[in-house]
Motif scaffolding. Structure first.
Motif, PDB file in Angstrom:
ATOM      1  N   GLN A   1     -15.565 -34.120  55.879  1.00 48.05           N
ATOM      2  CA  GLN A   1     -15.249 -33.038  54.960  1.00 48.05           C
ATOM      3  C   GLN A   1     -15.069 -31.741  55.753  1.00 48.05           C
ATOM      4  O   GLN A   1     -15.884 -31.400  56.588  1.00 48.05           O
ATOM      5  CB  GLN A   1     -16.365 -32.871  53.939  1.00 48.05           C
ATOM      6  CG  GLN A   1     -16.069 -31.821  52.885  1.00 48.05           C
ATOM      7  CD  GLN A   1     -17.109 -31.823  51.784  1.00 48.05           C
ATOM      8  OE1 GLN A   1     -17.951 -32.726  51.718  1.00 48.05           O
ATOM      9  NE2 GLN A   1     -17.066 -30.837  50.925  1.00 48.05           N
ATOM     10  N   GLN A   3     -15.200 -27.962  56.639  1.00 47.94           N
ATOM     11  CA  GLN A   3     -16.019 -26.796  56.309  1.00 47.94           C
ATOM     12  C   GLN A   3     -15.624 -25.629  57.189  1.00 47.94           C
ATOM     13  O   GLN A   3     -15.443 -25.798  58.401  1.00 47.94           O
ATOM     14  CB  GLN A   3     -17.509 -27.097  56.518  1.00 47.94           C
ATOM     15  CG  GLN A   3     -18.153 -27.872  55.390  1.00 47.94           C
ATOM     16  CD  GLN A   3     -19.672 -27.846  55.477  1.00 47.94           C
ATOM     17  OE1 GLN A   3     -20.237 -28.106  56.529  1.00 47.94           O
ATOM     18  NE2 GLN A   3     -20.326 -27.548  54.380  1.00 47.94           N
ATOM     19  N   VAL A   5     -17.124 -21.828  57.869  1.00 51.61           N
ATOM     20  CA  VAL A   5     -18.294 -21.002  57.583  1.00 51.61           C
ATOM     21  C   VAL A   5     -18.159 -19.670  58.308  1.00 51.61           C
ATOM     22  O   VAL A   5     -18.195 -19.622  59.541  1.00 51.61           O
ATOM     23  CB  VAL A   5     -19.596 -21.710  58.005  1.00 51.61           C
ATOM     24  CG1 VAL A   5     -20.800 -20.817  57.702  1.00 51.61           C
ATOM     25  CG2 VAL A   5     -19.724 -23.056  57.298  1.00 51.61           C
ATOM     26  N   CYS A  22     -15.738 -17.458  62.291  1.00 44.63           N
ATOM     27  CA  CYS A  22     -15.565 -18.569  61.363  1.00 44.63           C
ATOM     28  C   CYS A  22     -15.660 -19.862  62.150  1.00 44.63           C
ATOM     29  O   CYS A  22     -14.813 -20.127  63.014  1.00 44.63           O
ATOM     30  CB  CYS A  22     -14.222 -18.460  60.665  1.00 44.63           C
ATOM     31  SG  CYS A  22     -13.786 -19.883  59.647  1.00 44.63           S
ATOM     32  N   ALA A  24     -15.495 -23.849  62.265  1.00 46.51           N
ATOM     33  CA  ALA A  24     -14.831 -24.927  61.538  1.00 46.51           C
ATOM     34  C   ALA A  24     -15.400 -26.283  61.937  1.00 46.51           C
ATOM     35  O   ALA A  24     -15.783 -26.492  63.096  1.00 46.51           O
ATOM     36  CB  ALA A  24     -13.337 -24.897  61.817  1.00 46.51           C
ATOM     37  N   SER A  25     -15.456 -27.174  60.977  1.00 45.16           N
ATOM     38  CA  SER A  25     -15.884 -28.548  61.249  1.00 45.16           C
ATOM     39  C   SER A  25     -15.123 -29.488  60.321  1.00 45.16           C
ATOM     40  O   SER A  25     -14.599 -29.064  59.280  1.00 45.16           O
ATOM     41  CB  SER A  25     -17.390 -28.706  61.053  1.00 45.16           C
ATOM     42  OG  SER A  25     -17.763 -28.398  59.726  1.00 45.16           O
ATOM     43  N   HIS A 114      -7.458 -24.993  53.613  1.00 45.90           N
ATOM     44  CA  HIS A 114      -8.918 -24.940  53.594  1.00 45.90           C
ATOM     45  C   HIS A 114      -9.387 -23.493  53.684  1.00 45.90           C
ATOM     46  O   HIS A 114      -8.808 -22.700  54.451  1.00 45.90           O
ATOM     47  CB  HIS A 114      -9.498 -25.737  54.768  1.00 45.90           C
ATOM     48  CG  HIS A 114      -9.008 -27.149  54.827  1.00 45.90           C
ATOM     49  ND1 HIS A 114      -9.390 -28.113  53.903  1.00 45.90           N
ATOM     50  CD2 HIS A 114      -8.155 -27.768  55.689  1.00 45.90           C
ATOM     51  CE1 HIS A 114      -8.808 -29.252  54.200  1.00 45.90           C
ATOM     52  NE2 HIS A 114      -8.043 -29.075  55.268  1.00 45.90           N
ATOM     53  N   GLY A 116     -12.949 -20.743  53.625  1.00 51.56           N
ATOM     54  CA  GLY A 116     -14.388 -20.538  53.703  1.00 51.56           C
ATOM     55  C   GLY A 116     -14.903 -19.822  52.462  1.00 51.56           C
ATOM     56  O   GLY A 116     -14.127 -19.483  51.554  1.00 51.56           O
ATOM     57  N   GLN A 117     -16.205 -19.589  52.440  1.00 52.39           N
ATOM     58  CA  GLN A 117     -16.847 -18.960  51.293  1.00 52.39           C
ATOM     59  C   GLN A 117     -16.810 -17.435  51.354  1.00 52.39           C
ATOM     60  O   GLN A 117     -17.058 -16.775  50.345  1.00 52.39           O
ATOM     61  CB  GLN A 117     -18.306 -19.430  51.187  1.00 52.39           C
ATOM     62  CG  GLN A 117     -18.430 -20.908  50.844  1.00 52.39           C
ATOM     63  CD  GLN A 117     -17.789 -21.233  49.511  1.00 52.39           C
ATOM     64  OE1 GLN A 117     -18.090 -20.633  48.486  1.00 52.39           O
ATOM     65  NE2 GLN A 117     -16.861 -22.196  49.507  1.00 52.39           N
TER      66      GLN A 117
END
Length: 125
Positions: A1, A3, A5, A22, A24-25, A114, A116-117
């Motif tokens: 998934q 992500q 962050v 940021c 990423a994964s 995609h 981030g929050q």
């Protein structure tokens, strides 16, 4: 998934500097272009910066050109946004985003798959 962050947001005085990151994964980071967007209360989301998958290209809107610098470290799966000479108008939630699109410049949010929050950046006058 996948992500994304963000981190590094905070409160800074006008004229100051801040760097947001940021991490990423869940994706092959080096094959994605990365972008930063921001959204202030009551305003539409705004493009801030983008960097191509190979880091050979960057782009900025006039509102931040010369003050903001986007960079990436593919070994760390991380993209950065260095913000200098900050102004109160830069106050917003800052989002990073990842795009597989092979177009340039990548200034439109719809090209980014995609997100981030977000991290809050507040610039006091």
């Amino acid at each position: 998934q996948v992500q994304l962050v963000e981190s590094g947001g905070g409160l800074v005085q006008a004229g100051g500097s801040l760097r947001v990151s940021c991490a990423a994964s869940g994706l092959t980071f080096s094959t994605y272009a990365m972008g930063w967007f921001r959204q202030a209360p009551g305003k539409e989301r705004e493009f801030v910066a983008a960097i191509s998958w190979g880091a050979g290209n960057t782009c900025y809107p006039n509102s931040v050109k010369g003050r903001f610098t986007i960079s990436r470290d593919n070994a760390k799966n991380t993209v950065y946004l260095q913000m200098d000479s900050l102004k109160p108008d830069d106050t917003a939630v800052y989002y990073c985003a990842a795009s597989e699109a092979r177009v340039w410049p990548l200034t439109l949010g719809r090209y980014y798959r995609h997100w981030g929050q977000g991290t809050q950046v507040t610039v006091s006058s």
